[in-house]
Write a protein that holds these residues in place. Structure first.
Motif, PDB file in Angstrom:
ATOM      1  N   GLY A 266       0.784  -1.230   0.000  1.00  0.00           N
ATOM      2  CA  GLY A 266       0.000   0.000   0.000  1.00  0.00           C
ATOM      3  C   GLY A 266       0.810   1.272   0.000  1.00  0.00           C
ATOM      4  N   ASP A 267       0.271   2.276  -0.687  1.00  0.00           N
ATOM      5  CA  ASP A 267       0.902   3.588  -0.736  1.00  0.00           C
ATOM      6  C   ASP A 267       0.917   4.248   0.638  1.00  0.00           C
ATOM      7  OD1 ASP A 267       1.244   3.410  -3.499  1.00  0.00           O
ATOM      8  OD2 ASP A 267      -0.663   4.396  -3.929  1.00  0.00           O
ATOM      9  N   ALA A 268       2.027   4.910   0.921  1.00  0.00           N
ATOM     10  CA  ALA A 268       2.172   5.770   2.097  1.00  0.00           C
ATOM     11  C   ALA A 268       1.996   5.047   3.430  1.00  0.00           C
ATOM     12  CB  ALA A 268       1.218   6.968   2.004  1.00  0.00           C
ATOM     13  N   THR A 269       2.191   3.742   3.451  1.00  0.00           N
ATOM     14  CA  THR A 269       2.201   3.018   4.723  1.00  0.00           C
ATOM     15  C   THR A 269       3.645   3.004   5.218  1.00  0.00           C
ATOM     16  OG1 THR A 269       2.502   0.892   3.621  1.00  0.00           O
ATOM     17  CG2 THR A 269       0.223   1.582   4.044  1.00  0.00           C
ATOM     18  N   PRO A 270       3.859   2.853   6.516  1.00  0.00           N
ATOM     19  CA  PRO A 270       5.228   2.990   7.038  1.00  0.00           C
ATOM     20  C   PRO A 270       6.258   2.057   6.402  1.00  0.00           C
ATOM     21  CG  PRO A 270       3.659   3.114   8.840  1.00  0.00           C
ATOM     22  CD  PRO A 270       2.873   2.740   7.602  1.00  0.00           C
ATOM     23  N   VAL A 271       5.966   0.771   6.295  1.00  0.00           N
ATOM     24  CA  VAL A 271       6.956  -0.163   5.762  1.00  0.00           C
ATOM     25  C   VAL A 271       7.136   0.046   4.258  1.00  0.00           C
ATOM     26  CG1 VAL A 271       7.585  -2.599   5.464  1.00  0.00           C
ATOM     27  CG2 VAL A 271       6.518  -1.842   7.591  1.00  0.00           C
TER      28      VAL A 271
ATOM     29  N   THR B 249       6.692   2.795   2.589  1.00  0.00           N
ATOM     30  CA  THR B 249       7.428   4.042   2.399  1.00  0.00           C
ATOM     31  C   THR B 249       8.920   3.816   2.642  1.00  0.00           C
ATOM     32  OG1 THR B 249       5.501   5.355   3.002  1.00  0.00           O
ATOM     33  CG2 THR B 249       7.646   6.442   3.150  1.00  0.00           C
ATOM     34  N   ALA B 250       9.261   3.115   3.714  1.00  0.00           N
ATOM     35  CA  ALA B 250      10.674   2.832   3.997  1.00  0.00           C
ATOM     36  C   ALA B 250      11.291   2.017   2.864  1.00  0.00           C
ATOM     37  CB  ALA B 250      10.799   2.087   5.324  1.00  0.00           C
TER      38      ALA B 250
ATOM     39  N   PHE C 172       1.548   9.524  -3.314  1.00  0.00           N
ATOM     40  CA  PHE C 172       2.611   8.833  -2.590  1.00  0.00           C
ATOM     41  C   PHE C 172       3.974   9.217  -3.165  1.00  0.00           C
ATOM     42  CE2 PHE C 172       4.712   4.404  -2.044  1.00  0.00           C
ATOM     43  CZ  PHE C 172       5.311   4.772  -0.848  1.00  0.00           C
ATOM     44  N   ALA C 173       4.100   9.174  -4.488  1.00  0.00           N
ATOM     45  CA  ALA C 173       5.372   9.512  -5.132  1.00  0.00           C
ATOM     46  C   ALA C 173       5.760  10.954  -4.816  1.00  0.00           C
ATOM     47  CB  ALA C 173       5.267   9.307  -6.643  1.00  0.00           C
ATOM     48  N   HIS C 174       4.799  11.857  -4.908  1.00  0.00           N
ATOM     49  CA  HIS C 174       5.081  13.269  -4.630  1.00  0.00           C
ATOM     50  C   HIS C 174       5.498  13.463  -3.169  1.00  0.00           C
ATOM     51  CE1 HIS C 174       4.920  17.587  -5.171  1.00  0.00           C
ATOM     52  NE2 HIS C 174       4.236  17.657  -4.039  1.00  0.00           N
ATOM     53  N   GLY C 175       4.762  12.873  -2.251  1.00  0.00           N
ATOM     54  CA  GLY C 175       5.038  13.035  -0.828  1.00  0.00           C
ATOM     55  C   GLY C 175       6.320  12.381  -0.363  1.00  0.00           C
ATOM     56  N   SER C 176       6.748  11.337  -1.086  1.00  0.00           N
ATOM     57  CA  SER C 176       7.958  10.597  -0.692  1.00  0.00           C
ATOM     58  C   SER C 176       9.128  10.830  -1.632  1.00  0.00           C
ATOM     59  CB  SER C 176       7.643   9.098  -0.621  1.00  0.00           C
ATOM     60  OG  SER C 176       6.661   8.845   0.351  1.00  0.00           O
ATOM     61  N   SER C 177       8.970  11.738  -2.586  1.00  0.00           N
ATOM     62  CA  SER C 177      10.027  12.059  -3.564  1.00  0.00           C
ATOM     63  C   SER C 177      10.485  10.831  -4.342  1.00  0.00           C
ATOM     64  CB  SER C 177      11.211  12.737  -2.873  1.00  0.00           C
ATOM     65  OG  SER C 177      10.797  13.933  -2.265  1.00  0.00           O
ATOM     66  N   LEU C 178       9.528  10.000  -4.755  1.00  0.00           N
ATOM     67  CA  LEU C 178       9.833   8.827  -5.565  1.00  0.00           C
ATOM     68  C   LEU C 178       9.755   9.221  -7.032  1.00  0.00           C
ATOM     69  CD1 LEU C 178       7.618   6.200  -3.688  1.00  0.00           C
ATOM     70  CD2 LEU C 178      10.065   6.647  -3.367  1.00  0.00           C
ATOM     71  N   THR C 179      10.767   8.865  -7.819  1.00  0.00           N
ATOM     72  CA  THR C 179      10.787   9.251  -9.225  1.00  0.00           C
ATOM     73  C   THR C 179      10.678   8.062 -10.185  1.00  0.00           C
ATOM     74  OG1 THR C 179      13.202   9.216  -9.327  1.00  0.00           O
ATOM     75  CG2 THR C 179      12.148  11.329  -8.753  1.00  0.00           C
TER      76      THR C 179
END
Length: 159
Positions: free
Chosen positions: A47-52, A54-55, A88-95
């Protein structure tokens, strides 16, 4: 479906996906067959933006240049819609591309359905020939392979 074994052809698929670079979102279609000749790292995550998650994906982002230098591409795959992926990509700087599998067709093709969980957090390294060259399939989903571990597998393919 069974989880593809190392040495077996990777199940083919085409999924919608999105990338966010410099704040700009780009949606497109991503087909595994179009990447023949390149190594592809498929990172299945629940899932998007979940702690694990995201890590996990942020750790892969930190090593993205290293993967690119080896000629490999990284794709994240989960059941969420493209709008969720873009946020999620925007908030976590994923490209790197995040692909949407809302019906779970690709998750099933890779044998990653986990009752009560949804999908097993898993990573596959698909060789330039379209064959599974390495895999890590999580049982519970709280652990994920480190980027350095995956990079070592990709390095073996270009050696």
């Amino acid at each position: 479906m069974q989880i593809p074994e190392v040495g077996e052809p990777a199940p083919g698929f085409t999924l919608p996906g999105t990338t966010v670079r410099d704040g700009a979102r780009t949606d497109g279609e991503y087909a595994l067959a179009a990447e023949i000749g390149r190594t592809v790292v498929l990172a299945f995550y629940p899932g998007d933006a979940t702690p694990v998650c995201t890590a996990q994906l942020c750790s892969y982002q930190e090593e993205l240049d290293d993967f690119g230098d080896l000629g490999a591409v990284v794709w994240g795959i989960s059941p969420q819609a493209l709008d969720s992926h873009a946020a999620f990509a925007h908030g976590s700087s994923l490209t790197f591309p995040l692909l949407s599998d809302p019906a779970g067709d690709v998750v099933r093709a890779y044998g990653l359905v986990a009752p009560g969980i949804g999908l097993r957090r898993s990573v596959f390294v698909i060789g330039p020939d379209g064959v599974v060259r390495w895999r890590h399939v999580g049982l519970v989903g709280l652990r994920f392979p480190k980027a350095a571990t995956i990079r070592a597998q990709v390095e073996q393919l270009v050696a």
